[in-house]
Design a protein around this motif. Structure first.
Motif, PDB file in Angstrom:
ATOM      1  N   GLU A 528       0.835  -1.199   0.000  1.00 54.40           N
ATOM      2  CA  GLU A 528       0.000   0.000   0.000  1.00 54.40           C
ATOM      3  C   GLU A 528       0.871   1.252   0.000  1.00 54.40           C
ATOM      4  N   ASN A 529       1.979   1.208   0.758  1.00 50.55           N
ATOM      5  CA  ASN A 529       2.873   2.359   0.825  1.00 50.55           C
ATOM      6  C   ASN A 529       3.594   2.586  -0.509  1.00 50.55           C
ATOM      7  N   GLN A 530       3.946   1.485  -1.197  1.00 51.53           N
ATOM      8  CA  GLN A 530       4.700   1.602  -2.438  1.00 51.53           C
ATOM      9  C   GLN A 530       3.810   1.852  -3.654  1.00 51.53           C
ATOM     10  N   TYR A 531       2.676   1.170  -3.712  1.00 54.84           N
ATOM     11  CA  TYR A 531       1.862   1.201  -4.930  1.00 54.84           C
ATOM     12  C   TYR A 531       0.497   1.853  -4.748  1.00 54.84           C
ATOM     13  N   GLY A 532       0.031   1.999  -3.516  1.00 53.94           N
ATOM     14  CA  GLY A 532      -1.319   2.519  -3.309  1.00 53.94           C
ATOM     15  C   GLY A 532      -2.363   1.525  -3.775  1.00 53.94           C
ATOM     16  N   SER A 533      -3.336   1.985  -4.555  1.00 51.64           N
ATOM     17  CA  SER A 533      -4.443   1.125  -5.018  1.00 51.64           C
ATOM     18  C   SER A 533      -4.068   0.267  -6.220  1.00 51.64           C
ATOM     19  N   LEU A 534      -2.811   0.414  -6.739  1.00 50.01           N
ATOM     20  CA  LEU A 534      -2.417  -0.366  -7.920  1.00 50.01           C
ATOM     21  C   LEU A 534      -2.080  -1.805  -7.574  1.00 50.01           C
ATOM     22  N   ALA A 535      -1.888  -2.110  -6.266  1.00 55.61           N
ATOM     23  CA  ALA A 535      -1.531  -3.469  -5.847  1.00 55.61           C
ATOM     24  C   ALA A 535      -2.596  -4.004  -4.897  1.00 55.61           C
ATOM     25  N   SER A 536      -2.620  -5.319  -4.745  1.00 56.10           N
ATOM     26  CA  SER A 536      -3.610  -5.942  -3.859  1.00 56.10           C
ATOM     27  C   SER A 536      -3.048  -7.228  -3.277  1.00 56.10           C
ATOM     28  N   LEU A 537      -3.541  -7.568  -2.070  1.00 57.09           N
ATOM     29  CA  LEU A 537      -3.197  -8.819  -1.386  1.00 57.09           C
ATOM     30  C   LEU A 537      -4.491  -9.520  -1.013  1.00 57.09           C
ATOM     31  N   GLU A 538      -4.687 -10.740  -1.507  1.00 54.81           N
ATOM     32  CA  GLU A 538      -5.919 -11.489  -1.264  1.00 54.81           C
ATOM     33  C   GLU A 538      -5.568 -12.866  -0.710  1.00 54.81           C
ATOM     34  N   ILE A 539      -6.425 -13.340   0.210  1.00 56.74           N
ATOM     35  CA  ILE A 539      -6.280 -14.690   0.773  1.00 56.74           C
ATOM     36  C   ILE A 539      -7.585 -15.440   0.539  1.00 56.74           C
ATOM     37  N   LYS A 552      -0.775  -9.216  -6.161  1.00 59.45           N
ATOM     38  CA  LYS A 552      -0.784  -8.637  -7.506  1.00 59.45           C
ATOM     39  C   LYS A 552      -0.108  -7.273  -7.447  1.00 59.45           C
ATOM     40  N   LEU A 553       1.015  -7.120  -8.209  1.00 63.00           N
ATOM     41  CA  LEU A 553       1.806  -5.891  -8.217  1.00 63.00           C
ATOM     42  C   LEU A 553       1.903  -5.372  -9.644  1.00 63.00           C
ATOM     43  N   PRO A 554       1.938  -4.050  -9.808  1.00 62.76           N
ATOM     44  CA  PRO A 554       2.151  -3.516 -11.164  1.00 62.76           C
ATOM     45  C   PRO A 554       3.565  -3.832 -11.644  1.00 62.76           C
ATOM     46  N   SER A 555       3.671  -4.143 -12.924  1.00 68.91           N
ATOM     47  CA  SER A 555       4.968  -4.501 -13.505  1.00 68.91           C
ATOM     48  C   SER A 555       5.747  -3.216 -13.795  1.00 68.91           C
ATOM     49  N   MET A 556       6.833  -2.977 -12.990  1.00 67.47           N
ATOM     50  CA  MET A 556       7.631  -1.753 -13.135  1.00 67.47           C
ATOM     51  C   MET A 556       9.112  -2.091 -13.033  1.00 67.47           C
ATOM     52  N   GLU A 557       9.911  -1.338 -13.783  1.00 69.26           N
ATOM     53  CA  GLU A 557      11.357  -1.505 -13.686  1.00 69.26           C
ATOM     54  C   GLU A 557      11.891  -0.851 -12.414  1.00 69.26           C
ATOM     55  N   VAL A 558      11.224   0.254 -12.006  1.00 66.43           N
ATOM     56  CA  VAL A 558      11.621   0.984 -10.810  1.00 66.43           C
ATOM     57  C   VAL A 558      10.383   1.231  -9.976  1.00 66.43           C
ATOM     58  N   LEU A 559      10.471   1.089  -8.647  1.00 73.08           N
ATOM     59  CA  LEU A 559       9.321   1.287  -7.775  1.00 73.08           C
ATOM     60  C   LEU A 559       8.935   2.753  -7.714  1.00 73.08           C
ATOM     61  N   PRO A 560       7.647   3.066  -7.484  1.00 73.26           N
ATOM     62  CA  PRO A 560       7.175   4.453  -7.493  1.00 73.26           C
ATOM     63  C   PRO A 560       7.874   5.315  -6.462  1.00 73.26           C
ATOM     64  N   ASN A 561       8.225   4.780  -5.282  1.00 68.78           N
ATOM     65  CA  ASN A 561       8.787   5.587  -4.201  1.00 68.78           C
ATOM     66  C   ASN A 561      10.310   5.605  -4.200  1.00 68.78           C
ATOM     67  N   ASP A 562      10.954   5.009  -5.250  1.00 69.55           N
ATOM     68  CA  ASP A 562      12.422   5.010  -5.287  1.00 69.55           C
ATOM     69  C   ASP A 562      12.924   6.440  -5.531  1.00 69.55           C
TER      70      ASP A 562
END
Length: 562
Positions: A528-539, A552-562
């Motif tokens: 949530e801190n790195q991607y916000g609403s673009l990522a999700s964790l489900e069980i 589920k994470l967005p496919s990126m070469e560099v993380l948004p908060n780098d």
């Protein structure tokens, strides 16, 4: 006052009308369903009684064993043979009575002579057969509706049958007369709806063979069912419901109109009283609102408009003699300024707190001290030939070096997968148990960037909740639709919805179990801190079948908060 009263009473009236229509339909439907159910039971009971009468009368007729013996008795003049046949007939009659407990009086009856013989019980001196209420007549059998029994000392209602025998040895007309006790159908006469339900029994021609209310529906009169709706209607102040048997006779239930509508009328009276109460209370409240709220609100609204137009702090606040409004006017401008400042402050603090919590989780121990100590243990193990200890220390050193790295908390999928392999090596040595963990990673995702230390907590959760002697864990990483899909499946006992909530939302201290002690909530907060609403964790889990964790994470070469 008019608007408030209307706003209160109009919805109330709409609810009343709707509920009256609904209640009327429900009451009518329930009552009709109950009545028809009782009628069907009564009809089935009468059919069983008539069927039993037919069966018994058939045994006494010429086709039955008893009928043949009666014919032999009437055809012989030998006294000894007559005595033997008489004894056998009486024995078989007793057997029929024993096997048919509802059967009462049985006898052979001569219409011409008006006499009877072989009666199973004592017959009344003033017995009557020709005048009994006829219910149905077919196949040379006459069935009579409910009437008082012809058996002596028995004044209960019975159903009877009169069957032509045609004995060759008897020139007179001979009939079999059988009565069946009416105890199998007490609901017709006893279980009346609030003691206000009555019954009619009609023959095949709609003639009344039995009546609970002879004053309104006399016996031997015809029942008028014209204008009926599905076997029901209104007649002579009674709602009636009819159930017709396959043989053509009918059972009719009568409910007085006043009793039928009693619940509706009671409800209407209650709604009238409730409406008057609502009207009085609404008018009273409307008057108080106008007196104590509406007039001061006009002044308050005027001041709010002046603040909006000038956009400055009020130099002087007029008093309106209501302390609550005076206080609000004084604090209004200050409140607006403070809210704006607080919003900005909360955003900054929340961002800093999220970073601080992640930092706190990752750096709870001194990495330099631990890693230097582990290097010393590693060389001591090599020097002393302790290969298992060397393997354990090397894996732990690599895992700590990776997990405790401070530079940006960024990693690749390749490094993250290598890290969990080191973690599995440690767990296998620790528990002396060969874990069946299957890892499949697509080649095109190995170098993609992901946050550091997000796979180990998921795998750790599967080890503790899902692994058993014959269990296995399957880790798959692939790219689909511009997203990195990470799934961790185990075939263990599964997790309840309550436990899933705890895994995702409980504090880190409550989740410490092994290794770094960082739980699923860390993974959730990290993405949530790195991607916000673009990522999700489900069980997803089913008790007894297993658990699957989807990340589920967005496919990126560099993380948004780098």
């Amino acid at each position: 006052m008019f608007i408030f009263a209307s706003g209160t009473l109009v919805p109330f009236m709409c609810v009343v009308l709707l509920s009256y229509h609904t209640m009327s339909s429900i009451l009518s439907g329930n009552l009709e369903s109950s009545v028809r159910s009782n009628l069907k039971q009564a009809e089935l009971s009468l059919e069983r009684t008539i069927s039993n009468l037919n069966h018994v009368s058939q045994q006494l007729a010429l086709q039955g064993s008893i009928g043949k013996k009666v014919d032999s008795l009437l055809s012989t003049d030998k006294q000894f043979e007559r005595a033997v046949l008489t004894e056998e007939i009486n024995t078989e009659l007793n057997l029929v009575s024993f096997t048919n407990p509802t059967i009462g009086l049985m006898m052979y009856y001569s219409k011409v002579k008006g006499t009877y013989m072989f009666n199973s019980t004592t017959v009344k001196e003033d017995y009557e057969i020709n005048g009994l209420p006829l219910l149905a007549e077919y196949f040379r059998i006459s069935y009579f509706g409910p009437h008082i029994s012809n058996e002596r000392y028995n004044d209960e209602y019975v159903i009877s049958a009169l069957r032509k025998v045609d004995l060759p040895g008897d020139p007179d007309d001979m009939y079999v007369y059988v009565e069946s006790g009416f105890k199998m159908t007490p609901s017709i006469f006893e279980n009346k709806l609030e003691d206000a339900s009555y019954y009619l029994i009609l023959d095949n021609d709609k003639r009344i063979a039995f009546s609970d209310v002879p004053a309104d529906f006399a016996m031997n009169h015809y029942f008028n069912d014209t204008g009926s709706n599905n076997g029901s209607g209104l007649q002579s102040g009674y709602y009636w419901f009819e159930s017709t048997s396959n043989q053509g006779w009918s059972v009719v239930s009568l409910i007085p109109k006043d009793e039928y509508n009693k619940e509706k009328n009671r409800w209407v009276i209650q709604m009238i009283y409730l409406f008057l109460l609502f009207l009085a209370v609404s008018l009273l409240i409307a008057w108080f609102l106008w007196k104590m709220v509406y007039v001061p609100l006009q002044q308050f609204n005027h001041q709010i408009k002046s603040i909006t137009l000038r956009n400055t702090v009020l130099a002087e606040v007029p008093r309106i003699k209501i302390p609550e409004f005076d206080f609000l006017l004084k604090q209004l401008q200050n409140m607006k300024n403070q809210i704006s400042e607080l919003i900005q402050e909360v955003e900054v603090k929340e961002k800093g707190r999220a970073d601080l919590e992640v930092e706190k989780l990752l750096y709870q121990i001194n990495p330099h001290f631990l890693m230097n100590t582990l290097d010393t243990v590693h060389w001591l193990a090599v020097m002393n030939g302790q290969k298992e200890i060397d393997k354990l220390v090397v894996s732990l050193n690599k895992l700590l070096y990776y997990n405790l790295g401070k530079r940006g908390q960024v990693s690749t999928i390749r490094e993250e997968v290598d890290s969990i392999r080191q973690y599995l090596t440690l767990q296998q040595v620790r528990y002396d148990f060969a874990f069946d963990v299957r890892i499949h990673v697509a080649d095109d995702v190995l170098e993609l960037a992901i946050p550091r230390f997000i796979l180990q907590p998921i795998l750790e959760n599967s080890l503790y909740h899902g692994l058993h002697d014959e269990g296995y864990i399957q880790v798959e990483v692939e790219k689909a639709g511009g997203q990195i899909i990470i799934s961790v499946y185990d075939n263990g006992a599964g997790i309840s919805e309550e436990d899933i909530g705890k895994l995702l939302h409980q504090k880190q201290v409550e989740q410490q179990r092994a290794g770094m002690g960082i739980g699923m909530s860390y993974v959730k907060r990290m993405i949530e801190n790195q991607y916000g609403s673009l990522a999700s964790l489900e069980i997803h889990s089913q008790l007894g079948k297993g658990t699957t964790v989807y990340l589920k994470l967005p496919s990126m070469e560099v993380l948004p908060n780098d």
